[in-house]
Write an enzyme that holds these catalytic residues in place. Structure first.
Site, mmCIF file in Angstrom:
data_model
loop_
_atom_site.group_PDB
_atom_site.id
_atom_site.type_symbol
_atom_site.label_atom_id
_atom_site.label_comp_id
_atom_site.label_asym_id
_atom_site.label_seq_id
_atom_site.Cartn_x
_atom_site.Cartn_y
_atom_site.Cartn_z
ATOM 1 N N GLU A 5 0.830 -1.206 0.000
ATOM 2 C CA GLU A 5 0.000 0.000 0.000
ATOM 3 C C GLU A 5 0.865 1.256 0.000
ATOM 4 O OE1 GLU A 5 -3.289 0.170 0.040
ATOM 5 O OE2 GLU A 5 -3.914 1.990 1.087
ATOM 6 N N ASP A 6 1.922 1.269 0.798
ATOM 7 C CA ASP A 6 2.638 2.521 1.062
ATOM 8 C C ASP A 6 4.034 2.635 0.462
ATOM 9 O OD1 ASP A 6 0.458 3.139 2.568
ATOM 10 O OD2 ASP A 6 1.359 2.587 4.490
#
Ligand code: MN
Length: 702
Positions: A76-77
């Site tokens: 996600e990051d």
């Protein structure tokens, strides 16, 4: 020293050296990936996944779970992709990380109760591996513990989501310890004032209760000893702030009345000791009638087992007592996660996973037999039998559909009108065909057009009853409308006089004899080819023949526009195109089938002129029609390519192509192409011949 040292000792308590090394390798990857990212608390980002690992290691989760937990935010990051995780830590870990990321991406927006329930189901349905949910819950728990650091509005949203979604899921999976902490933290951030007042009141009452608790505890202790029931421990239970809050709200009780209840838990070795301990305490204080519950014989929906009873205490206040074995205590605390705790060294993670599922399934069977909790069955079956799929509308509303549903089912689930007028769709903001199968968590947007209508093709991929029946009904209504218009036209043409000049009573008598209620029913029947217009006309007029009829018909042939719907179709045998002389043949339940006038298949029918309908093409028709071509090609490399590009250059579409036998220097192919009219077809054929590869090209009719 790295942040890994925060959990290392914990891992050493139960994992092998090689397993710990793998978790450490994952740590190194995670640390590098999150390099430079900070949490709101001011600490480096990697401290968060490490803390999540700590929570999971406390529950003795397996190495795969811990590795996935270290990496749970990298997809996600950070730049790290799934392939890298597969390569370094295997497919299982990658799937776990991917599953957690998908849950993280889902945003819970509206507050409706049904919505929250659907959202919970969706979370369960999305996780093929239960460990995904366990990691997500640990992630959420750590985020809640550190929620102080984030801005106020975000605190509120996260806290609400925790109370409405994640705490109930923890409850459903029997993860009691998680649930209690999530609830207390949720209340603390959602309603800080209520939380503060309640927890201060709890603290104040603690000191006054201490003496009473000591007395009762001692009495229970000696009662068990007297009855020779071996026990592990007796715990005085502290009430959780959230459970007090919930009781005050749901039962409308004042704080003092809730706090007047004393709670104890007796932990014993086995089931037998549970029932004997129950006898001992019932001997000690009088039980409150109808408050005894045997959750050992019939476990709670989430697998919780225990005996519950309420006694009249020595000072008149009720005492709630829970009696359970050590193993029941484990299950009560960690629920489904407890299964990893009992995992033997040889067992693989997937075996444990299967066992955890069986545990849930066992509960389900038990519940079904006991017939106690329909709600439970409804909710857990999602997880066990993934028969449903949950998707979002663009506004965040959740729709539940049967697994395998397509965009068209979604459109009809939103509203029949949306379904009837849909022309295109977007899945996760990308254009997608109406036939696309939906999967959990997708956002689906339907694009409609006021003039659009259902296409019979949709019936091939609609799954839900609602979509199918609405499409069918629509098409039926449309067909009947078109049949009525056609039937009226045919009857008017068959009559020597205008329809309106025929006396009403004659029409009524005719309808009566056919057993039709309305004149429209008669028209429809004629339009569908079930009644012959000429015969009906003769019965209306009362003459057997009127020679002028055929002439009238010839004078007013029916005009074919190419945009006809369901009661006019084109014969497959001769494939008429504009420019061809044509003839209509009425066929039962099909209406008019358009043939080329010279089609061999209608030679005989043409004798029965009452079944034939004179037709003519409209002057300008804006659609394409299929024709079949038979082509003899030179057997040379590139011949077929030359032919197809000639056809494309002539602006015709190839719909079907089949190669036939090769005969020495030649071979035969069959093509179906779509053209606008005869002139267009002539151009196509000319261009094809010009390639010099084509020896012969003919249009096939029947
Ligand atoms: Mn996280």
């Amino acid at each position: 020293m790295t942040y890994f040292s925060r959990v290392k000792a914990q891992l050493q308590e139960y994992l092998s050296k090689s397993a710990i090394e793998k978790v450490y390798q994952a740590y190194l990857l995670g640390e590098q990936a999150h390099q430079g990212q900070m949490r709101s608390t001011g600490e480096p980002y990697i401290t968060h996944p490490v803390a999540v690992v700590g929570i999971l290691a406390h529950m003795r989760m397996d190495a795969e779970t811990l590795i996935a937990a270290i990496l749970h935010d990298v997809l996600e990051d950070t730049d790290t992709d799934k392939a890298t995780i597969v390569k370094r830590f295997g497919k299982n870990v990658a799937e776990l990380v991917d599953g957690v990321s998908k849950l993280t991406q889902m945003k819970f927006e509206t507050r409706a109760q049904a919505q929250a329930e659907n959202f919970r189901k969706m979370v369960l349905a999305m996780a093929k591996d239960i460990r995904v949910i366990i990691i997500k819950l640990a992630d959420r728990l750590h985020n809640m513990r550190t929620l102080d650091a984030v801005p106020l509005h975000k605190q509120q949203r996260t806290a609400r989501e925790t109370l409405e979604i994640y705490a109930p899921i923890a409850n459903r999976l029997g993860m009691h310890t998680f649930r209690l902490e999530l609830e207390d933290l949720g209340l603390r951030f959602l309603y800080p004032t209520r939380y503060r007042i309640l927890s201060e009141a709890v603290k104040r009452s603690k000191s006054s209760r201490r003496k009473v608790i000591k007395v009762i505890e001692k009495a229970i202790n000696s009662a068990l000893t007297r009855s020779q029931v071996p026990f592990e421990k007796i715990l005085g239970r502290e009430k959780r702030v959230y459970s007090i809050y919930r009781k005050m709200r749901s039962k409308r009780l004042p704080f003092s009345q809730i706090m007047d209840i004393y709670g104890f838990r007796i932990i014993v070795k086995d089931i037998d000791a549970c029932y004997r301990a129950l006898g001992a305490v019932h001997n000690l204080y009088k039980p409150v009638p109808e408050r005894f519950k045997d959750y050992i014989a019939i476990p709670k929906a989430n697998g919780y087992q225990s005996l519950h009873t309420t006694l009249f205490g020595p000072y008149g206040d009720p005492i709630e007592i829970q009696i359970r074995s050590i193993e029941m205590e484990h299950i009560a605390e960690s629920g489904i996660a407890a299964h990893w705790l009992y995992k033997s060294a040889r067992e693989t993670a997937s075996e444990t996973q299967i066992r955890a599922r069986q545990w849930l399934k066992g509960l389900l069977d038990l519940q079904q037999k006991a017939g106690t909790s329909i709600e439970f069955i409804e909710n857990v079956k999602i997880d066990l039998f993934p028969e449903e799929v949950y998707v979002f509308s663009p506004k965040g509303a959740i729709f539940e559909l049967p697994a395998g549903s397509t965009v068209i089912d979604f459109a009809y689930a939103v509203h029949s009108d949306i379904g009837n007028t849909c022309v295109a769709a977007k899945i996760n903001r990308k254009l997608a065909p109406l036939s696309s199968t939906l999967s959990n968590g997708q956002t689906v947007e339907v694009i409609t057009s006021a003039h659009a209508g259902p296409n019979p093709v949709w019936l091939n991929f609609a799954v839900t009853g609602k979509a199918k029946s609405t499409i069918r009904n629509y098409l039926k209504r449309l067909r009947s409308k078109e049949a009525i218009a056609l039937g009226k036209h045919l009857l008017s043409n068959a009559l020597p006089v205008a329809l309106r000049k025929i006396p009403k009573r004659k029409i009524a008598a005719l309808l009566e004899s056919y057993q039709y209620k309305h004149i429209e029913d008669l028209y429809e029947s004629i339009g569908l080819g079930n009644q012959i217009a000429l015969v009906v006309a003769q019965r209306l007029i009362g003459k057997t023949t009127f020679p002028e009829t055929l002439d009238t018909q010839q004078k007013h042939p029916l005009v074919i526009k190419g945009s006809e719907g369901m009661v006019i179709s084109y014969a497959e045998c001769c494939r008429p195109i504009p420019g061809d002389p044509i003839m209509g043949v009425l066929q039962e339940n099909k209406g008019i089938v358009v043939h080329v006038e010279q089609c061999k298949n209608i030679e005989k029918i043409r004798m029965h002129s009452e079944k034939c309908v004179p037709l003519r093409w409209e002057d300008h028709i804006e659609r394409r029609f299929d024709v079949d071509l038979q082509i003899t090609l030179t057997n040379k490399p590139g011949a077929l390519a030359a032919l197809t590009s000639a056809i494309a250059n002539a602006d015709a579409n190839i719909d079907n192509i089949s190669l036939s036998r090769r005969e020495g220097f030649y071979y035969l192919i069959y093509l179906t192409i779509s053209v606008f009219d005869r002139a267009h077809l002539a151009r196509v054929m000319r261009l094809a011949r010009n390639t010099k590869m084509v020896v012969k090209i003919v249009r096939q009719k029947s």
